[in-house]
Design a protein around this motif. Structure first.
Motif, PDB file in Angstrom:
ATOM      1  N   UNK A 133       0.810  -1.204   0.000  1.00  0.00           N
ATOM      2  CA  UNK A 133       0.000   0.000   0.000  1.00  0.00           C
ATOM      3  C   UNK A 133       0.849   1.260   0.000  1.00  0.00           C
ATOM      4  N   UNK A 134       1.895   1.269   0.807  1.00  0.00           N
ATOM      5  CA  UNK A 134       2.771   2.451   0.856  1.00  0.00           C
ATOM      6  C   UNK A 134       3.511   2.609  -0.471  1.00  0.00           C
ATOM      7  N   UNK A 135       4.001   1.500  -1.025  1.00  0.00           N
ATOM      8  CA  UNK A 135       4.728   1.568  -2.297  1.00  0.00           C
ATOM      9  C   UNK A 135       3.821   2.052  -3.425  1.00  0.00           C
ATOM     10  N   UNK A 136       2.572   1.615  -3.415  1.00  0.00           N
ATOM     11  CA  UNK A 136       1.633   2.083  -4.438  1.00  0.00           C
ATOM     12  C   UNK A 136       1.471   3.601  -4.362  1.00  0.00           C
ATOM     13  N   UNK A 137       1.337   4.124  -3.150  1.00  0.00           N
ATOM     14  CA  UNK A 137       1.233   5.571  -2.979  1.00  0.00           C
ATOM     15  C   UNK A 137       2.515   6.266  -3.416  1.00  0.00           C
ATOM     16  N   UNK A 138       3.657   5.691  -3.050  1.00  0.00           N
ATOM     17  CA  UNK A 138       4.942   6.292  -3.424  1.00  0.00           C
ATOM     18  C   UNK A 138       5.097   6.377  -4.939  1.00  0.00           C
ATOM     19  N   UNK A 139       4.738   5.305  -5.635  1.00  0.00           N
ATOM     20  CA  UNK A 139       4.866   5.317  -7.098  1.00  0.00           C
ATOM     21  C   UNK A 139       3.975   6.384  -7.719  1.00  0.00           C
ATOM     22  N   UNK A 140       2.779   6.560  -7.168  1.00  0.00           N
ATOM     23  CA  UNK A 140       1.890   7.610  -7.672  1.00  0.00           C
ATOM     24  C   UNK A 140       2.508   8.997  -7.466  1.00  0.00           C
ATOM     25  N   UNK A 141       3.047   9.233  -6.284  1.00  0.00           N
ATOM     26  CA  UNK A 141       3.646  10.540  -6.003  1.00  0.00           C
ATOM     27  C   UNK A 141       4.898  10.771  -6.857  1.00  0.00           C
ATOM     28  N   UNK A 142       5.712   9.734  -7.034  1.00  0.00           N
ATOM     29  CA  UNK A 142       6.900   9.879  -7.875  1.00  0.00           C
ATOM     30  C   UNK A 142       6.511  10.212  -9.314  1.00  0.00           C
ATOM     31  N   UNK A 143       5.444   9.582  -9.805  1.00  0.00           N
ATOM     32  CA  UNK A 143       4.992   9.860 -11.173  1.00  0.00           C
ATOM     33  C   UNK A 143       4.507  11.301 -11.305  1.00  0.00           C
TER      34      UNK A 143
END
Length: 666
Positions: free
Chosen positions: A533-543
């Motif tokens: 869940x945290x990684x999914x959020x991180x990838x969205x923010x990085x994008x």
């Protein structure tokens, strides 16, 4: 021979003088089991665990019990906080046997590490409906010796169950209905006391966050009120330390009065997020007091010389649970004037016979709120009582530094600092971050644990995800490039080394790890959010920060796989659903121009749950295809562009108009 004297873990060191011949989790321990033909007894616990201490005093410190253990088993002791992968695999094995689970976890393994039976706490004599510990030891050792086929069948069945538990459909049936899901969660919350109905009562921060996100976005009382009520009742309850700040692990009753007194870094990190959000939204002084109390506790009791934070405080002191925290009316009367004692009793539920086992747990659950003048007097009383309490023998502190829990706290401190105007909290976060990032580095990744110069490595998926989240929070707060570089590096490390080809999701451990019966790949949240869940959020923010199409495709693909996994039990996957909420309802704020600092501070005051900040000192900072790229060239000295899913609003140039512009633009 007891082999724990050289352990790094404070929990293992608590057992170094046991007469049990403990091993750490090592290949040599299993080699000894094979050589001697004995099965393995695996005992998993943690330093702040009350029942772990009980079983240790009753059994592991008893020479007669230890003699039986040493004769019949190879005994391995594990700190679940140091090795969450081991804990997860063998706790899942216990669940497959139909047991509820908990700690201490007591599992029985073959010499190859395959579990064949287990339980949790076992008393020295048969009681509580549980068999005696030595009786269990002798019976299982006899079966292992006399009926190895039965042991093999049990082990094979449990291994099959563990393998099946990781299997789920890759293709989902569609996007989740967040409105319906949060409606279900809100309906499951206790309307009077908050939290999920019944006892014991845990904070369940992920569910509160889901409710708060929806309620704050939509204004719906059906979701905002359960979240607010829960935070209010917890802040009023005995689970909240009204003198020293911070929250205990859980309450044993349904109204948050009597806590299980250990304090965990991860609980307080998640609650700091929630209380800061609600304090900023509502301006409620109770919410602000709870927020500031968590940070005061953190800085006073958990801050280590390295600049990072300890893992936990024990529930017990002097062998008694909660002794450090509770009071008697007579004791309080010796320290306070008659009028002060009266005021404290009125507002904090002090009675002659106490409110819990003849002592008082200070709380405000059913007491009147003080007027401003009285509140000032009570603040002085609390400060004096805190100083008096500090002279007591304190609970033990587990002073290992865990990358994942520190990452969660660093992110929380950073995100709370903006809305509440506390730059000192940001400084605290930066110091902790730099210790973990620099002193716990392991190649391109991170170690999991540090204590007295010793690292436990490699790190787990959650270590990298939580620290990447902390880096992204710090980048939002400071726009310093090295934080963004760290977030990219750790996220890429996860994609390379932790991503499963079969599920397209993260496992807890490196994919090449071969030391356990199965590679643990949970997707659900436990007491901490799941790495996926945290990684999914991180990838969205990085994008969002890069504006790169490939980054967005990667983020969308990962979120799709995570949502498919969450379909089985949506309420157990709050962190994944919160990532989806960001994807659906998030706001990108591009801060452009050479004089954008005031707009930056205004953006930091908005809820982090919906915002991602993009630094644009000049128009060339944005990709040409970014929807704000053309407008950024006309930004002048400073402007904010609010973007929703590929569309951007006209520029905002006045900081005090930013929040309303976000609301109006939805």
């Amino acid at each position: 021979m007891n082999r724990l004297a050289d352990a790094a873990s404070p929990y293992l060191l608590q057992h170094k003088d046991n007469p049990v011949h403990w091993w750490e989790w090592r290949e040599a321990a299993f080699a000894e089991a094979k050589r001697s033909g004995r099965p393995v007894l695996l005992s998993v616990g943690y330093a702040a665990c009350h029942w772990c201490h009980v079983m240790a005093h009753e059994s592991f410190e008893d020479p007669a019990t230890a003699a039986v253990m040493n004769e019949l088993f190879v005994n391995i002791k594990v700190d679940r906080e140091e090795r969450p992968d081991i804990d997860h695999v063998y706790m899942s094995a216990l669940h497959s046997l139909g047991e509820q689970g908990g700690w201490p976890l007591t599992m029985f393994l073959t010499a190859d590490g395959d579990p064949f039976w287990g339980g949790t706490y076992f008393p020295p004599e048969a009681r509580y409906g549980r068999p005696s510990f030595t009786g269990v030891l002798k019976q299982l050792a006899a079966i292992h010796r006399q009926d190895p086929d039965r042991i093999a069948r049990n082990a094979a069945a449990i291994r099959a169950a563990l393998t099946q538990a990781d299997a789920f459909a890759k293709a989902g049936t569609g996007e989740p209905d967040l409105d319906a899901l949060v409606g279900q969660i809100g309906g499951a919350f206790d309307p009077r006391h908050g939290g999920l109905r019944g006892a014991p009562k845990f904070p369940n921060s992920g569910l509160i966050e889901m409710l708060w996100r929806h309620g704050a976005r939509t204004g719906s009382p059906a979701t905002l009120e359960p979240a607010r009520r829960t935070l209010e009742q917890m802040a009023r309850g005995g689970i909240h330390d009204h003198l020293g700040g911070g929250f205990a692990r859980y309450s044993v009753d349904e109204r948050w009065l009597a806590p299980h007194f250990e304090k965990m870094l991860y609980d307080n990190a998640q609650l700091l997020n929630l209380y800061a959000l609600e304090a900023a939204r509502s301006g409620d002084p109770l919410m602000r007091m709870a927020t500031e109390g968590i940070v005061a506790w953190l800085a006073r009791d958990m801050l280590l010389p390295e600049g990072a934070f300890a893992a936990s405080l024990d529930a017990d002191s002097e062998g008694v649970e909660g002794k450090f925290y509770v009071w008697t009316a007579r004791e309080l009367e010796t320290h306070l004037s008659e009028e002060e004692a009266r005021l404290l009793a009125l507002h904090y539920d002090v009675t002659p016979h106490g409110n819990w086992e003849e002592v008082t747990i200070l709380n405000r659950l059913e007491t009147p709120d003080p007027d401003p003048e009285t509140a000032t007097v009570l603040a002085g009383i609390r400060e004096r009582l805190l100083a008096i309490r500090a002279k007591r023998i304190p609970p033990a502190r587990d002073d290992k530094i865990l990358a994942d829990w520190n990452g969660m706290m660093i992110a929380a401190l950073t995100r709370a600092s903006g809305p509440l105007g506390r730059k000192d909290w940001l400084a605290l976060a930066r110091r902790a971050y730099h210790f973990v990032a620099e002193s716990m580095a392991d190649g391109d990744g991170l170690a999991h644990s540090y204590r007295e110069g010793r690292l436990i490595k490699p790190g787990f998926a959650l270590d990298h995800a939580a620290m990447a989240d902390a880096a992204l929070a710090l980048h939002d707060a400071t726009f310093e490039q090295h934080y963004l570089d760290d977030a990219r590096r750790w996220s890429a490390h996860l994609q390379r080394h932790y991503l499963s080809d079969t599920t397209n999701l993260l496992g807890m451990t490196l994919m090449e790890n071969k030391g356990l019966p199965v590679i643990p790949r949970p997707t659900h949240d436990d007491a901490v959010p799941n790495a996926n869940g945290i990684h999914a959020t991180n990838l969205l923010r990085l994008a969002i920060k890069s504006g790169d199409v490939e980054d967005r495709d990667r983020a969308d693909a990962f979120l799709g796989a995570a949502l498919a996994a969450a379909e089985r039990a949506p309420m157990a996957h709050g962190s994944i659903l919160n990532a989806y909420d960001l994807a659906r309802h998030g706001v990108e704020i591009v801060l452009a121009g050479s004089e954008r600092a005031a707009l930056h501070q205004a953006a930091l005051a908005l809820p982090y749950t919906v915002t991602t900040l993009v630094d644009c000192p000049d128009a060339s900072s944005l990709p040409a295809e970014h929807p704000a790229a053309a407008m950024a060239r006309q930004a002048g000295t400073g402007a904010a562009f609010i973007c929703f899913s590929g569309r951007c609003l006209p520029p905002v140039t006045e900081p005090n108009r930013l929040a309303q512009a976000v609301t109006d633009g939805r």
